[in-house]
Write a protein that holds these residues in place. Structure first.
Motif, PDB file in Angstrom:
ATOM      1  N   ARG A  19     111.477 -32.906  16.478  1.00 40.41           N
ATOM      2  CA  ARG A  19     110.247 -33.514  15.980  1.00 40.41           C
ATOM      3  C   ARG A  19     110.610 -34.729  15.145  1.00 40.41           C
ATOM      4  NH1 ARG A  19     105.358 -31.435  12.032  1.00 40.41           N
ATOM      5  NH2 ARG A  19     106.981 -31.658  10.437  1.00 40.41           N
ATOM      6  N   ALA A  49     104.422 -43.295  23.359  1.00 43.46           N
ATOM      7  CA  ALA A  49     103.157 -42.620  23.055  1.00 43.46           C
ATOM      8  C   ALA A  49     102.394 -43.424  22.017  1.00 43.46           C
ATOM      9  CB  ALA A  49     103.403 -41.210  22.539  1.00 43.46           C
ATOM     10  N   ILE A  58      94.669 -41.200  22.600  1.00 42.83           N
ATOM     11  CA  ILE A  58      96.075 -40.865  22.745  1.00 42.83           C
ATOM     12  C   ILE A  58      96.513 -41.151  24.162  1.00 42.83           C
ATOM     13  CG2 ILE A  58      97.741 -38.977  22.747  1.00 42.83           C
ATOM     14  CD1 ILE A  58      96.134 -37.682  20.500  1.00 42.83           C
ATOM     15  N   TYR A  60     100.321 -41.583  26.781  1.00 45.53           N
ATOM     16  CA  TYR A  60     101.745 -41.297  26.900  1.00 45.53           C
ATOM     17  C   TYR A  60     102.351 -42.021  28.089  1.00 45.53           C
ATOM     18  CZ  TYR A  60     100.781 -37.282  23.846  1.00 45.53           C
ATOM     19  OH  TYR A  60     100.395 -36.478  22.807  1.00 45.53           O
ATOM     20  N   LYS A  65     104.724 -37.035  29.616  1.00 44.15           N
ATOM     21  CA  LYS A  65     103.483 -36.253  29.593  1.00 44.15           C
ATOM     22  C   LYS A  65     103.780 -34.781  29.812  1.00 44.15           C
ATOM     23  CE  LYS A  65     100.226 -39.814  31.143  1.00 44.15           C
ATOM     24  NZ  LYS A  65      99.357 -40.275  32.248  1.00 44.15           N
ATOM     25  N   THR A  69     104.294 -34.657  22.299  1.00 46.45           N
ATOM     26  CA  THR A  69     102.972 -34.663  21.674  1.00 46.45           C
ATOM     27  C   THR A  69     103.002 -35.548  20.434  1.00 46.45           C
ATOM     28  OG1 THR A  69     102.541 -32.390  22.411  1.00 46.45           O
ATOM     29  CG2 THR A  69     101.137 -33.271  20.664  1.00 46.45           C
ATOM     30  N   SER A  71     101.069 -36.985  17.048  1.00 42.59           N
ATOM     31  CA  SER A  71     100.040 -36.572  16.103  1.00 42.59           C
ATOM     32  C   SER A  71     100.202 -37.375  14.822  1.00 42.59           C
ATOM     33  CB  SER A  71     100.130 -35.077  15.804  1.00 42.59           C
ATOM     34  OG  SER A  71     101.380 -34.763  15.202  1.00 42.59           O
ATOM     35  N   GLN A  82     106.407 -34.755  18.582  1.00 38.39           N
ATOM     36  CA  GLN A  82     107.034 -33.492  18.956  1.00 38.39           C
ATOM     37  C   GLN A  82     107.570 -33.635  20.374  1.00 38.39           C
ATOM     38  OE1 GLN A  82     107.495 -30.551  17.160  1.00 38.39           O
ATOM     39  NE2 GLN A  82     108.712 -29.941  18.956  1.00 38.39           N
TER      40      GLN A  82
END
Length: 119
Positions: A19, A49, A58, A60, A65, A69, A71, A82
């Motif tokens: 992460r 992203a 959002i 990617y 994909k 992720t 955020s 992540q």
């Protein structure tokens, strides 16, 4: 202008997770479009992203994909990425970028964090 500091990179094996975090210096973080880019050895920088502001849009890179992720935590002025099921081809320096309101391009960049994935 906003200062960006990435962290969380490292050396992992294929299939592992990492992460990444990007801490922004400015309280105006909430008004910026934010994104992650990466640059592999011998290659140009590529988009990974994006977490936009309009409708929290959002998007990617196709190859990440379902595995990555993005955020953002507005209270901590921090953007995250992540990364699961990492592959050797994900090896790159990962950069956080910010686009101020009214700008066409991403204007502020972090120093980058190295991600190395071994087979």
């Amino acid at each position: 202008q906003v200062d960006l500091v990435e962290s969380g990179g490292g050396l992992v094996q294929a299939g592992d997770s990492l992460r990444l975090a990007c801490r922004a210096s400015s309280r105006t973080f909430s008004t910026y479009d934010m994104a992650w880019f990466r640059q592999a050895p011998g290659k140009g920088r590529e988009f990974v992203a994006r977490f936009g502001l309009i409708g929290d849009k959002i998007s990617y890179l196709d190859s990440v994909k379902g595995r990555f992720t993005i955020s953002r935590d507005y209270a901590r002025n921090t953007l995250y990425l992540q990364m699961n099921s990492l592959k050797p081809e994900d090896t790159a320096v990962y950069y956080c970028a910010a686009k101020p309101p009214g700008n066409i391009n991403f204007a502020d960049w972090g120093q980058g964090t190295q991600v190395t994935v071994t087979a």
